[in-house]
Design an enzyme around this catalytic site. Structure first.
Site, PDB file in Angstrom:
ATOM      1  CB  SER A 370      23.262  -0.413 -10.450  1.00  0.00           C
ATOM      2  OG  SER A 370      21.897  -0.193 -10.707  1.00  0.00           O
ATOM      3  CG  PHE A 372      25.818  -2.643  -2.578  1.00  0.00           C
ATOM      4  CD1 PHE A 372      26.042  -2.763  -1.214  1.00  0.00           C
ATOM      5  CD2 PHE A 372      26.072  -3.737  -3.380  1.00  0.00           C
ATOM      6  CE1 PHE A 372      26.516  -3.950  -0.665  1.00  0.00           C
ATOM      7  CE2 PHE A 372      26.538  -4.926  -2.860  1.00  0.00           C
ATOM      8  CZ  PHE A 372      26.763  -5.035  -1.488  1.00  0.00           C
ATOM      9  CD1 TRP A 373      22.910   5.306  -5.302  1.00  0.00           C
ATOM     10  CD2 TRP A 373      21.295   4.579  -6.673  1.00  0.00           C
ATOM     11  NE1 TRP A 373      22.151   6.392  -5.665  1.00  0.00           N
ATOM     12  CE2 TRP A 373      21.159   5.977  -6.510  1.00  0.00           C
ATOM     13  CE3 TRP A 373      20.405   3.908  -7.502  1.00  0.00           C
ATOM     14  CZ2 TRP A 373      20.158   6.706  -7.144  1.00  0.00           C
ATOM     15  CZ3 TRP A 373      19.399   4.630  -8.132  1.00  0.00           C
ATOM     16  CH2 TRP A 373      19.287   6.013  -7.947  1.00  0.00           C
ATOM     17  CG  HIS A 374      18.301   0.422  -7.098  1.00  0.00           C
ATOM     18  ND1 HIS A 374      19.284   0.449  -8.069  1.00  0.00           N
ATOM     19  CD2 HIS A 374      17.227   1.051  -7.640  1.00  0.00           C
ATOM     20  CE1 HIS A 374      18.817   1.060  -9.140  1.00  0.00           C
ATOM     21  NE2 HIS A 374      17.580   1.432  -8.914  1.00  0.00           N
ATOM     22  N   GLY A 375      19.496  -0.554  -2.705  1.00  0.00           N
ATOM     23  CA  GLY A 375      19.184  -1.085  -1.391  1.00  0.00           C
ATOM     24  C   GLY A 375      19.394  -2.585  -1.332  1.00  0.00           C
TER      25      GLY A 375
END
Length: 555
Positions: A370, A372-375
């Site tokens: 979650s 890494f997926w956001h940035g």
């Protein structure tokens, strides 16, 4: 990009204060409605024409509207790579290989966007985030299709793919224009059922008269009214966002004027900053869901009570559920619902070995995914870590404090329950406006600055709550509950419908996750000792493991 296409948006931008790209993005959401209406009118017997239409519209959005040639390249690389991995790689590691590939690719895009530091420009990262959910789910569905049917869970049986789709179908699924830039995400099985119109079949044994009305020879039910409601609501949210964001924004909380207000007003401004930001997402997700509904994709069968068609298959947000939430779980489960489903079905449950319950590894993998997926903005991680503690604290209060405001059997509220509800609501909302501020500010220094301007109230409150439940007070509460209800307090205080799985990748109980980590470490080292590995005493191992895990959590 088409010549002169920016001119009308530049004129509107000068009036509203919004950027040209933001206005073009809203325009793409709105024009998706008439285009979705055209898509629905393509004959059901010619699905390839629907595929081509979808691809053509998305290419117009990417190139004609935004000049995102690099975006086409990004989508092509991720999609082609995932498709080839699903086709040619055999074995249980296939979905994980695809997962690492697409997550690595989006990490590069996130890093590029962060260094470019142009938040008002629309780039491909938003669409790529939706794409990651689609592609990882697709590869897991293909892997499930290669397994014996009777070994699959019910969710896997309904989503498994026994054969790979054609390249045309897959490309249209990837580029489904109503949800291209902002979601909602859905599985390929949903797209296949929609394009083949099996999505609209009545359950076996149903009376054909109960089928929702359609037009002419189309099988897709009439969806204009529910789509229009979503569109109008989405537009209202967008206008409210434009108005409120001119009053409550990052410049206000970072400026000198902010410190001239009293503490309570500063907290109120922080709450309104979060609310105005949420309005943008409410508007965007309502608009995109409405376009999906108009195309027929949002169909979810017939409500047996009302006999009307349900159109909430792709619902992504419940604003009332968020704004009225009395605890962290209610807050998070109504936000970005499809991302929650993706994290649960394709990360949390997939990390767990068959036959075992999810533990620390599953929660850690979900949390990391979650994040890494956001940035990579530091603000995301400040929010995630604090929200994880809030989740655990709220769970402890629900287990050990809330039952005092219920009858001894736990089924009816007492006359004092309303006071608990009001206090829970105020604490939840004020804690989350503090916690989500870094999600708006993004940077480390501005996030810590704003937190310091309200005296880190949520951090100190969380620390005090964690210390309270780590003290003998927790045992005292348990004894009081046991004496009050004459049953084990744990059985009485934890409702049966509480979902233990994490939301947005956040662990539901940090203490339990630490214990799980120690237990898993002990099990592995015990197995290694059985194979002749030299290890220390079990108690020493457990102590070292717990200290190491705590150190990681603190960092």
């Amino acid at each position: 990009m088409l010549p002169y296409i920016n001119l009308p948006f530049q004129n509107v931008a000068s009036l509203t204060g919004a950027s040209v790209d933001e206005l073009k993005l809203i325009f793409s959401f709105l024009i998706s409605y008439p285009l979705a209406g055209l898509l629905k009118r393509i004959p059901d017997a010619k699905p390839y024409q629907k595929d081509i239409f979808i691809i053509a519209v998305s290419l117009f959005y990417l190139v004609g509207l935004f000049d995102l040639w690099t975006g086409i390249r990004t989508i092509f690389i991720s999609s082609t790579g995932a498709y080839l991995i699903a086709k040619y790689v055999e074995g249980p590691y296939m979905p994980w290989l695809a997962f690492v590939f697409v997550m690595s690719h989006i990490s590069v895009s996130h890093a590029y966007r962060q260094f470019a530091n142009a938040p008002d420009k629309v780039d491909i990262t938003g669409a790529q985030m939706v794409l990651v959910m689609k592609l990882t789910g697709f590869c897991w569905n293909v892997e499930d299709g290669r397994q014996p049917h009777d070994e699959l869970a019910e969710f896997q049986k309904g989503r498994s793919l026994r054969t790979l789709p054609s390249v045309l179908d897959f490309a249209a699924y990837v580029l489904f224009f109503p949800s291209l830039f902002a979601g909602p995400s859905f599985d390929f099985v949903d797209y296949r059922q929609w394009i083949e119109t099996t999505m609209f079949d009545l359950p076996p044994g149903s009376d054909p008269k109960t089928a929702p009305p359609t037009r002419k020879q189309r099988r897709i039910p009439r969806s204009g009214t529910p789509a229009a409601k979503k569109a109008v609501t989405g537009i209202v949210w967008i206008f409210l966002f434009l108005k409120f964001s001119s009053w409550y924004n990052a410049d206000l909380v970072l400026g000198d004027q902010f410190m001239k207000y009293g503490l309570l007003r500063r907290i109120w401004i922080l709450e309104m900053l979060g609310f105005s930001t949420r309005m943008k997402y409410y508007g965007v997700w309502y608009l995109t869901e409405g376009a999906c509904i108009l195309s027929g994709m949002g169909y979810k069968g017939v409500d047996p009570k009302t006999g009307r068609a349900r159109w909430n298959r792709l619902q992504n947000v419940n604003p009332w559920g968020i704004e009225s939430a009395q605890n962290t779980r209610a807050y998070l489960e109504n936000w970005n619902m499809n991302t929650n489903n993706w994290l649960r079905n394709y990360v949390y449950l997939r990390v767990t070995p068959k036959g075992k319950k999810p533990g620390f590894r599953a929660s850690l993998a979900t949390f990391t995914t979650s994040a890494f997926w956001h940035g990579f903005y530091p603000g995301y991680y400040l929010s995630f870590v604090l929200a994880a503690f809030l989740q655990t604290i709220a769970k402890n209060f629900r287990r050990h404090v809330r039952p005092f405001f219920l009858t001894p059997d736990g089924r009816q509220p007492t006359s004092y329950k309303i006071y608990y509800d009001i206090l829970s609501y105020l604490i939840t909302q004020t804690a989350f406006c503090f916690t989500t501020a870094p999600f708006v500010l993004l940077g480390l220094r501005p996030s810590l600055l704003v937190w310091s301007r309200v005296y880190f109230y949520a951090v100190f409150g969380a620390a005090a709550s964690v210390a309270f439940f780590a003290s003998p007070a927790k045992r005292w509460l348990i004894k009081k509950l046991a004496a009050r209800s004459r049953v084990l307090a744990q059985q009485r205080s934890l409702p049966r419908d509480v979902d233990e799985r994490p939301l947005m990748g956040l662990p539901s109980d940090l203490g339990k996750e630490l214990d799980d980590a120690v237990r898993e470490f002990k099990d592995e080292t015990a197995g290694g000792r059985g194979r002749g590995a030299g290890v220390g005493a079990p108690d020493e191992q457990g102590m070292r493991a717990r200290v190491a895990v705590k150190a990681k959590v603190v960092r």
